[in-house]
Each structure stands twice: as C-alpha cells, then as structure tokens.
Scaffold this active site. Structure first.
Site, PDB file in Angstrom:
ATOM      1  N   CYS A  10       0.924  -1.352  -0.231  1.00 29.56           N
ATOM      2  CA  CYS A  10      -0.073  -0.013  -0.163  1.00 29.56           C
ATOM      3  C   CYS A  10       0.823   1.196   0.198  1.00 29.56           C
ATOM      4  CB  CYS A  10      -0.959   0.085   1.188  1.00 29.56           C
ATOM      5  SG  CYS A  10      -1.982  -1.314   1.344  1.00 29.56           S
ATOM      6  N   ASN A 111       0.741   0.740   6.151  1.00 31.39           N
ATOM      7  CA  ASN A 111       1.421   0.001   4.870  1.00 31.39           C
ATOM      8  C   ASN A 111       2.240  -1.230   5.874  1.00 31.39           C
ATOM      9  OD1 ASN A 111       4.252   0.654   2.608  1.00 31.39           O
ATOM     10  ND2 ASN A 111       2.764  -1.233   2.639  1.00 31.39           N
ATOM     11  N   GLY A 112       1.915  -2.454   5.302  1.00 32.87           N
ATOM     12  CA  GLY A 112       2.653  -3.478   6.120  1.00 32.87           C
ATOM     13  C   GLY A 112       1.684  -4.798   6.615  1.00 32.87           C
ATOM     14  N   ASP A 365      11.558  -8.204 -14.476  1.00 32.77           N
ATOM     15  CA  ASP A 365      12.047  -7.847 -13.147  1.00 32.77           C
ATOM     16  C   ASP A 365      11.643  -8.986 -12.217  1.00 32.77           C
ATOM     17  OD1 ASP A 365       9.170  -7.285 -11.494  1.00 32.77           O
ATOM     18  OD2 ASP A 365       9.020  -6.160 -13.396  1.00 32.77           O
ATOM     19  N   CYS A 450      15.292  -7.469   3.818  1.00 30.40           N
ATOM     20  CA  CYS A 450      14.653  -8.722   3.974  1.00 30.40           C
ATOM     21  C   CYS A 450      14.626  -9.139   2.725  1.00 30.40           C
ATOM     22  CB  CYS A 450      13.023  -8.462   4.469  1.00 30.40           C
ATOM     23  SG  CYS A 450      12.303  -9.847   4.286  1.00 30.40           S
ATOM     24  N   CYS A 453      11.640 -13.721   0.339  1.00 21.11           N
ATOM     25  CA  CYS A 453      10.624 -14.165  -0.512  1.00 21.11           C
ATOM     26  C   CYS A 453      11.848 -14.825  -1.618  1.00 21.11           C
ATOM     27  CB  CYS A 453      10.231 -13.126  -1.336  1.00 21.11           C
ATOM     28  SG  CYS A 453      11.048 -11.657  -2.093  1.00 21.11           S
TER      29      CYS A 453
END
Ligand code: 5GP
Ligand code: MG
Length: 483
Positions: A10, A111-112, A365, A450, A453
């Site tokens: 967001c 956001n998160g 990407d 981080c 992923c």
C-alpha cells in the site's frame, strides 16, 4: 474482478500544511503513489475541531472529486491507497480508519502486515473491544485507542499519543509504516526493522509531508529531508517535526522487493535512486547470464531500467518490443473466457517492426506465479521474433511473504514447485536465467534487507501455522492484512 497475480504494497501519505487545504496535497500525493495500490483510496483530515473522512473503492481519481475534497477541511491530512492482501475487497477494509477516542479523533493509514495480528486481535476481544473487519490495520487502530498505558487523562504537557504508539510498538511484530492523524498532529511511524519505506519532506511554503516514497514529495512540491528511521516516531504539527524513539531499532530489513519491482524508479531508497539500482540489476544479470542476441527489450514499465542495464553491459542494442496500455488500470469489466486466456494481450502489444527475424532478449523484473512470461514469449514469437531469451533481474521467488506483500502461498509460486528447465519449457523460451541473490545484493550495494521471498531467511520468527494455512484461513483469522 477478484485480484489475480501479485499485489502491491500500500501507499501512505501524511501532510501538515499551515494555511492550505491539506486534503488537496494528500490527493496529489496519493496520485503519485497509485502504483502501490489500486483497490481503494481514502483521505482523513482535521481542522482542529472535527475530523473528516472520504474513502471508497477505486483509483484515486475515481474516489475524489471537487465536491468531496472540499468537504475534507483542515490543514492536516493523511491518505492511503490500498491493494488488499485479502481476497475480500470491500469498502469496510478501505483506509484510513477513523475513530473517536478519549483524546479526540484518531485516523490510521497502514502499509505492511503484522505477523502477530491474531494474538493482538484475541487480546483486544478479551478486553471487550469489538472489531468490525478482519484487517490487521484495525487491530492497530484499536490497540492505540484502548492502550492500557494511558487509560485516563493525559498528564499535563505529555503527548498521550507517543506513549500509546510506544505501547503498540512493544507488542506489534512485523511490518508497519504508519501515518496517524489526531486532532492537531500527524505522526509518522516505522517498525523497528523498517520493512516498508517511509520518508519525510519539507513543503516550500511551510509544513511537512511524510510519504511511502520520495517520488510523492516531488509531486506535492516538498523537498526530500530524510527517511523515518526504523523504530522512530515523528510528530508533525504546526511547530514542525519532533522525533521520538518509539522502539530501539532491530536488524534493518527493508524489503528488497521494493528495489526489484514495487517502488517507482524515480524514488530514493536508502540514498539510492531506484532506477540506477535497477540498471545495475540488469548489468549484473548480463555478467551472470549473457545471451547471443540482436536486441534487448524490457517488459514495460518496471523492467525497462534493467533491460537498459543488460543491453549496455553487453554492448547490445536496447529497443522497444512491447507497448503497454497505460490506461488499463483496474477494470471492472470482465473479459470473456477467450480474452481471459489472453489477458496479457489486454495489457501489452508487440512492436512487430522491431522484432521480425530478431533474436530477442526479454528482460523482466521478476517471475512470481509464472503467468506473465509465457504469454509474453508467445506474443513476441507471433510478432516474428526468431528467438526469445528470457532474463529475470531477480532470483526465483520461492517463499511466501508475511510482511505486507501478497507473495501467495508455496503452492502458487512457480519457482517453489518447478526447476529452471521446467519453467523454461512452460514459458516456451529458448533460454531462461535468473539473477543470483549475490548479484541482487551487489547491485543494491548495501546489506540489511529482508530477502525472505528469495532466500527463505525471515528476519523475524514466523508462527509455523502461518505457513500451513491457506489464504482463506488466514483471512478468517484476520492475520492477513493490508498491503
Ligand atoms: P507472474 O505472472 O510471474 O506471477 O508475475 C510476474 C510479473 O508481474 C512481472 O512482470 C512483474 O513485473 C509483475 N509483478 C511483480 N510483482 C508484482 C506485484 O506485486 N503486482 C503486480 N501487479 N505485478 C507484479
Ligand atoms: Mg511486469
């Protein structure tokens, strides 16, 4: 249309603009952050007496008009663009949330994603606080409002909100870049690991802005000042900026996918212009996986800098091979089955004159679910490309995200389930290569991100059951929240 594919994080904005209509600035700031979420948009303001709120489903330009903007009175505002990470897109989940508290109105834009929202939620319910949505952002709002730290009146001269935000920060785990609006101030808050970006700027005419990305500062005529630090609380009011330690910072873990895809290329993260980092991603990819080809093209818009970097590093011509429809946005018109099978064609058209007879390198990407690359390869071949070599400027996405991106479940991630050759066959490319994690880190040029992923190394403990349950269950438990 139920969202398919990956979702953005967001976007949030906070504005303190003495003598001006803050809502108008927030509106243009949200416009600049539209890429971070297209499902709903909202702005809350305060004129020092009352607070006002407008939010609805749709793009920023669809939600707001002169009439409802003029109802948003006041010199301070916060705003939010949402891309739900829940399957349930409903206006009750749109942000900001606005409630009345002991200390006046409180509006929150988040956001998160909290990784311990389920536990906090149960705690609130036990305390008798009712909840009206399944979102972790509502948990934040109610936790701030019902904080046991400051039940009762605030001490003379003491800011009750700083205490309450600190109390939240002691308990909340996971990712949160927040902007809060109270009767007379805006607060910008970043979690102790700084998972999601948040920056500060100074308005030329006086006042300050907090925004998810620096590109939004340029749009509203604000000069970039600095990032909100991990663990920091910044109060913005008529007196200016005041910084508080909200929580001691932990190991920094800005989401590296912001560099890969999410952030605008003209935004600045950790002192780096995203566009230049993306060119370096392309250059690293060229070193690791060169291709014998005639032209290099990128998937617009997000992979153009990477394609330029790739072409430049190998001395190959960079060209345009795909034209993206800029107006596709989020359509509520359902394509029929035949069109749905070719959904990529609604978004991209091939530039045959540049492709005919050429050996083409197609730079993208990222590959997440693997639904985009295959149709694009077919599109290029149908337009006459002799060979198509796919190069991906990030490592294979193998692990789900619990920090605010909707990185799906293990089942949905193509690279979790299939090896390189199987993916190459599936997308129909002549060759396929991804950037290594080392290459990605080299291009970013700084440690402390981080990378979960890609690497599976989560910077914080993830409750094991979160890996087990499917998306519907997560939604039900209310732990799967706002982008
Ligand atoms: P896939 O089809 O493999 O699931 O998606 C990969 C493509 O989606 C890439 O072209 C990439 O640019 C784009 N992409 C990556 N992350 C996101 C995201 O969060 N939201 C959207 N809409 N697209 C994304
Ligand atoms: Mg793309």
């Amino acid at each position: 249309m139920k969202p398919t594919g990956m979702h953005e994080a967001c976007g949030v904005i906070g504005v303190v603009a003495p003598g001006r209509e803050a809502a108008r600035l927030a509106f243009f700031g949200l416009y600049a952050l539209q890429h971070r979420g297209q499902e709903s948009a909202g702005i809350a303001t305060s004129d020092g007496r009352a607070a006002y709120l407008v939010k609805d489903m749709g793009l920023v330009a669809q939600v707001f008009n002169e009439e409802n903007l003029s109802r948003l009175r006041g010199e301070i505002a916060i705003g939010h663009n949402r891309y739900s990470t829940t399957g349930d897109s409903h206006v009750r989940n749109a942000q900001p949330y606005l409630i009345e508290t002991l200390h006046g109105p409180l509006a929150v834009a988040h956001n998160g994603n909290l990784t311990n929202a389920a536990a906090l939620r149960r705690e609130l319910l036990r305390r008798g606080v009712g909840l009206s949505s399944t979102s972790d952002s509502e948990v934040i709002v109610q936790f701030l409002a019902a904080s046991a730290e400051s039940w009762g009146e605030a001490e003379e001269g003491r800011d009750p909100w700083v205490d309450r935000i600190r109390a939240l920060m002691r308990r909340a785990e996971g990712a949160y870049s927040l902007v809060l609006l109270t009767r007379s101030a805006v607060y910008a808050v970043r979690d102790p690991r700084g998972f999601r970006p948040l920056v500060l700027g100074a308005l030329e005419e006086g006042g300050f802005v907090a925004a998810s990305e620096s590109a939004a500062l340029v749009t509203v005529g604000a000069r970039y000042l600095r990032e909100v630090e991990p663990g920091e609380i910044v109060r913005i009011d008529a007196q200016g900026l005041t910084s508080f330690v909200g929580h001691p910072p932990k190991n920094p873990a800005l989401c590296i996918f912001e560099y890969v895809y999410f952030a605008r290329p003209d935004s600045r993260l950790e002192g780096r212009t995203v566009h230049l980092v993306r060119q370096r991603l392309g250059a690293e990819l060229a070193r690791e996986a060169p291709a014998d080809a005639d032209i290099v093209i990128g998937v617009p818009d997000s992979a153009i800098p990477q394609a330029i970097g790739y072409a430049h590093a190998l001395g190959l011509p960079y060209s345009e091979g795909l034209i993206k429809n800029r107006y596709i946005g989020r359509t509520f018109i359902q394509p029929d089955d035949a069109l749905r099978k070719n959904a990529v064609r609604l978004k991209y058209s091939p530039l045959a004159a540049n492709l005919e007879g050429k050996r083409v390198v197609l730079v993208d990407d990222s590959i997440v679910r693997g639904n985009t690359a295959g149709p694009l390869v077919r599109l290029l071949r149908d337009a006459g490309a002799a060979e198509v070599h796919v190069r991906v400027a990030s490592p294979p996405v193998r692990h789900p995200c619990f920090m605010g991106l909707d990185m799906a479940t293990y089942d949905e991630l193509i690279a979790h389930n299939q090896g390189l050759e199987a993916i190459r066959t599936r997308i129909g490319a002549d060759s396929l290569a991804y950037l290594s994690l080392e290459g990605l880190l080299r291009a970013v040029g700084k440690s402390g991100h981080c990378t979960a992923c890609f690497s599976g190394d989560y910077p914080l403990p993830i409750p094991p059951w979160l890996f087990e349950v499917d998306r519907e269950k997560r939604i039900f438990e209310g732990v799967w929240g706002e982008g």
